[in-house]
Design a protein around this motif. Structure first.
Motif, short mmCIF file in Angstrom:
data_model
loop_
_atom_site.label_atom_id
_atom_site.label_comp_id
_atom_site.label_asym_id
_atom_site.label_seq_id
_atom_site.Cartn_x
_atom_site.Cartn_y
_atom_site.Cartn_z
N UNK A 94 3.67 -5.78 6.04
CA UNK A 94 3.92 -5.11 7.31
C UNK A 94 4.89 -5.95 8.11
N UNK A 95 6.02 -5.37 8.44
CA UNK A 95 7.02 -6.06 9.25
C UNK A 95 7.30 -5.17 10.45
N UNK A 96 6.55 -5.36 11.49
CA UNK A 96 6.63 -4.52 12.68
C UNK A 96 6.61 -5.44 13.89
N UNK B 146 -1.63 1.81 8.25
CA UNK B 146 -1.98 2.84 7.27
C UNK B 146 -0.82 3.05 6.30
N UNK B 147 0.40 3.10 6.83
CA UNK B 147 1.57 3.25 5.98
C UNK B 147 1.75 2.05 5.07
N UNK B 148 1.47 0.87 5.59
CA UNK B 148 1.54 -0.34 4.78
C UNK B 148 0.51 -0.27 3.65
N UNK B 149 -0.68 0.20 3.96
CA UNK B 149 -1.71 0.34 2.92
C UNK B 149 -1.24 1.33 1.86
N UNK C 169 2.35 9.51 2.24
CA UNK C 169 3.25 9.66 1.09
C UNK C 169 4.55 10.32 1.48
N UNK C 170 4.49 11.33 2.34
CA UNK C 170 5.71 11.99 2.81
C UNK C 170 6.56 11.04 3.63
N UNK C 171 5.92 10.17 4.38
CA UNK C 171 6.64 9.22 5.23
C UNK C 171 7.27 8.12 4.40
N UNK D 248 -3.11 0.52 -1.50
CA UNK D 248 -4.33 -0.17 -1.12
C UNK D 248 -5.27 0.80 -0.41
N UNK D 249 -5.90 1.67 -1.21
CA UNK D 249 -6.80 2.66 -0.61
C UNK D 249 -8.00 2.05 0.10
#
Length: 133
Positions: free
Chosen positions: A71-73, A89-92, A57-59, A97-98
């Protein structure tokens, strides 16, 4: 691994996330590990997951437009395990999307990679927060 609605738990979780961020900001890897260990001792693996979710969340930040996000990496398949894990994880998190986040967490535990993934997540959160300043 859903969060508990208890106010004391929320305060403890906030303190744990703050401690991880402070430790990561100062380059104190042992402090990051101790914060996760403290949460795990208090709440089991759920405590570590909730800190990770808080770091995500902070990120990602507060002003996230409702998605779906993808996800675009570029080159993700060639990235190290921990970097792929953090991106996913950040994408989730961005997609709220838990179930996927929980599956990623479980996979990292099963693969013996969770500590490395959590350290990379903390570093990513700090790098993002520094960039925002």
């Amino acid at each position: 691994m859903e969060a508990q609605p208890d106010d004391v738990f929320d305060t403890a979780l906030f303190d744990d996330v703050a401690l991880v961020l402070q430790s990561a900001l100062s380059g104190d890897g042992d402090g990051v590990v101790k914060a996760f260990d403290k949460a795990t001792t208090r709440s089991g693996v759920v405590g570590a997951y909730e800190i990770a979710w808080g770091l995500a969340g902070a990120t990602v930040g507060e002003d996230l437009a409702l998605g779906p996000w993808r996800l675009d990496f570029p080159g993700i398949d060639e990235a190290t395990y921990d970097k792929r894990w953090v991106a996913r994880f950040l994408s989730a998190y961005a997609n709220a999307d838990e179930p996927t986040a929980e599956a990623l967490f479980g996979a990292a535990i099963a693969d013996g990679k969770l500590p490395q993934c959590l350290m990379t997540l903390a570093g990513s959160a700090i790098a993002t927060l520094r960039r925002r300043l």
